[in-house]
Motif scaffolding. Structure first.
Motif, PDB file in Angstrom:
ATOM      1  N   ALA A   1      74.426  -0.357  79.881  1.00 20.32           N
ATOM      2  CA  ALA A   1      73.967  -1.752  79.965  1.00 20.32           C
ATOM      3  C   ALA A   1      73.109  -2.113  78.754  1.00 20.32           C
ATOM      4  CB  ALA A   1      73.196  -1.978  81.252  1.00 20.32           C
ATOM      5  N   ALA A   2      72.254  -1.189  78.330  1.00 17.45           N
ATOM      6  CA  ALA A   2      71.402  -1.451  77.166  1.00 17.45           C
ATOM      7  C   ALA A   2      72.246  -1.612  75.901  1.00 17.45           C
ATOM      8  CB  ALA A   2      70.395  -0.326  76.986  1.00 17.45           C
ATOM      9  N   LYS A   3      73.254  -0.761  75.734  1.00 18.80           N
ATOM     10  CA  LYS A   3      74.134  -0.872  74.567  1.00 18.80           C
ATOM     11  C   LYS A   3      74.922  -2.172  74.604  1.00 18.80           C
ATOM     12  CE  LYS A   3      74.947   4.070  74.023  1.00 18.80           C
ATOM     13  NZ  LYS A   3      76.017   5.090  74.033  1.00 18.80           N
ATOM     14  N   SER A   4      75.379  -2.542  75.782  1.00 13.85           N
ATOM     15  CA  SER A   4      76.130  -3.787  75.938  1.00 13.85           C
ATOM     16  C   SER A   4      75.253  -4.998  75.615  1.00 13.85           C
ATOM     17  CB  SER A   4      76.670  -3.887  77.357  1.00 13.85           C
ATOM     18  OG  SER A   4      77.374  -5.076  77.541  1.00 13.85           O
ATOM     19  N   ALA A   5      74.003  -4.950  76.051  1.00  8.78           N
ATOM     20  CA  ALA A   5      73.075  -6.049  75.759  1.00  8.78           C
ATOM     21  C   ALA A   5      72.823  -6.164  74.259  1.00  8.78           C
ATOM     22  CB  ALA A   5      71.765  -5.835  76.501  1.00  8.78           C
ATOM     23  N   ALA A   6      72.673  -5.031  73.589  1.00  5.34           N
ATOM     24  CA  ALA A   6      72.471  -5.051  72.134  1.00  5.34           C
ATOM     25  C   ALA A   6      73.710  -5.595  71.426  1.00  5.34           C
ATOM     26  CB  ALA A   6      72.123  -3.656  71.622  1.00  5.34           C
ATOM     27  N   ASP A   7      74.887  -5.205  71.910  1.00  7.14           N
ATOM     28  CA  ASP A   7      76.135  -5.711  71.321  1.00  7.14           C
ATOM     29  C   ASP A   7      76.258  -7.219  71.513  1.00  7.14           C
ATOM     30  OD1 ASP A   7      76.816  -3.141  70.552  1.00  7.14           O
ATOM     31  OD2 ASP A   7      78.205  -2.813  72.239  1.00  7.14           O
ATOM     32  N   SER A   8      75.904  -7.690  72.707  1.00  8.93           N
ATOM     33  CA  SER A   8      75.962  -9.128  72.984  1.00  8.93           C
ATOM     34  C   SER A   8      74.989  -9.906  72.110  1.00  8.93           C
ATOM     35  CB  SER A   8      75.648  -9.407  74.452  1.00  8.93           C
ATOM     36  OG  SER A   8      76.641  -8.877  75.275  1.00  8.93           O
ATOM     37  N   LEU A   9      73.809  -9.360  71.946  1.00  9.93           N
ATOM     38  CA  LEU A   9      72.806 -10.005  71.102  1.00  9.93           C
ATOM     39  C   LEU A   9      73.299 -10.064  69.659  1.00  9.93           C
ATOM     40  CD1 LEU A   9      69.965 -11.236  71.082  1.00  9.93           C
ATOM     41  CD2 LEU A   9      69.079  -8.959  70.650  1.00  9.93           C
ATOM     42  N   ALA A  10      73.899  -8.974  69.196  1.00 12.12           N
ATOM     43  CA  ALA A  10      74.407  -8.931  67.820  1.00 12.12           C
ATOM     44  C   ALA A  10      75.585  -9.897  67.646  1.00 12.12           C
ATOM     45  CB  ALA A  10      74.859  -7.519  67.476  1.00 12.12           C
ATOM     46  N   ALA A  11      76.416 -10.057  68.666  1.00 17.04           N
ATOM     47  CA  ALA A  11      77.563 -10.934  68.575  1.00 17.04           C
ATOM     48  C   ALA A  11      77.165 -12.413  68.508  1.00 17.04           C
ATOM     49  CB  ALA A  11      78.486 -10.715  69.765  1.00 17.04           C
ATOM     50  N   ASN A  12      75.990 -12.741  69.042  1.00 19.03           N
ATOM     51  CA  ASN A  12      75.528 -14.136  69.064  1.00 19.03           C
ATOM     52  C   ASN A  12      74.631 -14.474  67.886  1.00 19.03           C
ATOM     53  OD1 ASN A  12      76.880 -14.763  71.422  1.00 19.03           O
ATOM     54  ND2 ASN A  12      75.212 -13.985  72.685  1.00 19.03           N
ATOM     55  N   LYS A  13      74.555 -13.595  66.890  1.00 18.48           N
ATOM     56  CA  LYS A  13      73.707 -13.880  65.743  1.00 18.48           C
ATOM     57  C   LYS A  13      74.275 -15.051  64.940  1.00 18.48           C
ATOM     58  CE  LYS A  13      75.845 -10.831  62.471  1.00 18.48           C
ATOM     59  NZ  LYS A  13      75.692 -10.121  61.292  1.00 18.48           N
ATOM     60  N   PRO A  14      73.447 -15.762  64.223  1.00 22.61           N
ATOM     61  CA  PRO A  14      73.931 -16.892  63.428  1.00 22.61           C
ATOM     62  C   PRO A  14      74.863 -16.415  62.323  1.00 22.61           C
ATOM     63  CG  PRO A  14      71.566 -16.573  63.123  1.00 22.61           C
ATOM     64  CD  PRO A  14      72.017 -15.585  64.146  1.00 22.61           C
ATOM     65  N   LYS A  15      75.827 -17.224  62.003  1.00 21.00           N
ATOM     66  CA  LYS A  15      76.834 -16.868  61.014  1.00 21.00           C
ATOM     67  C   LYS A  15      76.478 -17.403  59.621  1.00 21.00           C
ATOM     68  CE  LYS A  15      79.738 -15.257  64.127  1.00 21.00           C
ATOM     69  NZ  LYS A  15      79.168 -14.202  64.889  1.00 21.00           N
ATOM     70  N   ASN A  16      75.277 -17.124  59.133  1.00 22.99           N
ATOM     71  CA  ASN A  16      74.862 -17.641  57.831  1.00 22.99           C
ATOM     72  C   ASN A  16      74.815 -16.570  56.766  1.00 22.99           C
ATOM     73  OD1 ASN A  16      72.642 -16.258  58.671  1.00 22.99           O
ATOM     74  ND2 ASN A  16      71.223 -17.990  58.600  1.00 22.99           N
ATOM     75  N   ASP A  17      75.486 -15.435  56.984  1.00 22.14           N
ATOM     76  CA  ASP A  17      75.494 -14.339  56.003  1.00 22.14           C
ATOM     77  C   ASP A  17      76.433 -14.615  54.875  1.00 22.14           C
ATOM     78  OD1 ASP A  17      73.651 -13.010  57.523  1.00 22.14           O
ATOM     79  OD2 ASP A  17      75.112 -11.699  58.511  1.00 22.14           O
TER      80      ASP A  17
END
Length: 74
Positions: free
Chosen positions: A58-74
């Motif tokens: 669950a912790a890994k999934s939460a980190a993945d979800s957080l990373a997937a929702n990062k802003p796309k300004n790179d």
């Protein structure tokens, strides 16, 4: 702008920054979650292995979800 507006703005900034960092360091986060799970499992003498496994997933999934929702300004 009121206090609540300021807090909401800061919360969004922090969420975006956390997503950015989670995306950049996802491997390190997964590794540390695994190490923590192993340490906890050892400390509890493997009595709660199933629950610890579910928690680390669950912790890994939460980190993945957080990373997937990062802003796309790179």
């Amino acid at each position: 702008m009121g206090l609540m507006d300021n807090l909401k703005g800061k919360a969004e900034e922090l969420k975006d920054k956390a997503g950015e960092l989670a995306g950049k360091h996802n491997d390190k986060i997964d590794n540390m979650v695994d190490k923590a799970g192993e340490a906890i499992d050892k400390a509890t003498k493997h009595k709660y292995s199933d629950q610890i496994g579910k928690g680390t997933s669950a912790a890994k999934s939460a980190a993945d979800s957080l990373a997937a929702n990062k802003p796309k300004n790179d």
